[in-house]
Design a protein around this motif. Structure first.
Motif, PDB file in Angstrom:
ATOM      1  N   VAL A  29      47.078  33.120  42.807  1.00 58.51           N
ATOM      2  CA  VAL A  29      46.733  32.911  44.175  1.00 58.51           C
ATOM      3  C   VAL A  29      45.224  33.123  43.479  1.00 58.51           C
ATOM      4  N   GLY A  30      44.842  33.244  42.238  1.00 62.19           N
ATOM      5  CA  GLY A  30      43.706  33.198  42.479  1.00 62.19           C
ATOM      6  C   GLY A  30      43.375  32.121  41.463  1.00 62.19           C
ATOM      7  N   LEU A  36      42.339  31.530  46.858  1.00 69.14           N
ATOM      8  CA  LEU A  36      41.045  31.909  47.373  1.00 69.14           C
ATOM      9  C   LEU A  36      40.142  31.494  46.442  1.00 69.14           C
ATOM     10  N   ARG A  37      40.687  30.324  46.239  1.00 70.17           N
ATOM     11  CA  ARG A  37      39.253  29.624  46.014  1.00 70.17           C
ATOM     12  C   ARG A  37      37.578  30.133  44.718  1.00 70.17           C
ATOM     13  N   PRO A  38      38.032  30.780  43.821  1.00 63.94           N
ATOM     14  CA  PRO A  38      37.726  31.403  42.880  1.00 63.94           C
ATOM     15  C   PRO A  38      36.191  30.774  42.649  1.00 63.94           C
ATOM     16  N   THR A  41      34.571  30.972  45.892  1.00 63.10           N
ATOM     17  CA  THR A  41      34.335  32.813  46.750  1.00 63.10           C
ATOM     18  C   THR A  41      33.727  33.315  46.010  1.00 63.10           C
TER      19      THR A  41
END
Length: 152
Positions: A29-30, A36-38, A41
């Motif tokens: 996910v991260g 989440l497009r870290p 974001t």
């Protein structure tokens, strides 16, 4: 102190543990390029929101007063960028005698030489009721010093 009162008091640490647990259970996910497009974001949105929120809660007098605490800033920078790296270096010399992976020791050495992230310093200082203006200044200034040293 009851359980609910304790949870309300320690909400931030509990949140950190929950986020780390979720990251361990679903790391995809991260990841970069994940849902989440870290790279966007975290880099832009989260850091901006933290600074904006902190800035809203700071009084101009507080910030000006915090900048005048030269001895405090000198102590924090010396502790963060001199004492702590030397202490970890000594610890690493002892740990090098054990069977710990060399790359783990190198990672610890690298992290020990870095200032704390500004966002973490601000959040944790605010959570314990500390001088938030001084935390912002010291963390940002420490990051600036390290970027000057590492860019050359």
């Amino acid at each position: 102190m009851g359980l609910i009162a304790r949870v309300r008091k320690e909400w931030f640490i509990i949140g950190i543990v929950l986020v780390i647990t979720c990251a361990k259970l679903a790391p995809s996910v991260g990841v970069k390029g994940g849902p989440l497009r870290p790279e966007i974001t975290i880099t832009y949105v989260a850091v901006s929101v933290i600074f904006f929120n902190s800035g809203l809660s700071l009084k101009t007098e507080e910030l000006a007063s915090a900048l005048m605490h030269v001895k405090l800033h000198f102590f924090v920078q010396t502790f963060t960028l001199v004492f702590f790296p030397i202490a970890i270096w000594l610890l690493l010399k002892v740990l090098a005698l054990t069977a710990i992976n060399e790359w783990l020791l190198r990672g610890l050495q690298t992290v020990a030489c870095m200032p704390p992230p500004v966002s973490s310093a601000v959040i944790l200082t605010k959570a314990v009721g500390g001088n938030e203006a001084a935390a912002i200044f010291n963390s940002a200034f420490g990051s600036f010093l390290v970027s000057l040293i590492t860019e050359t």
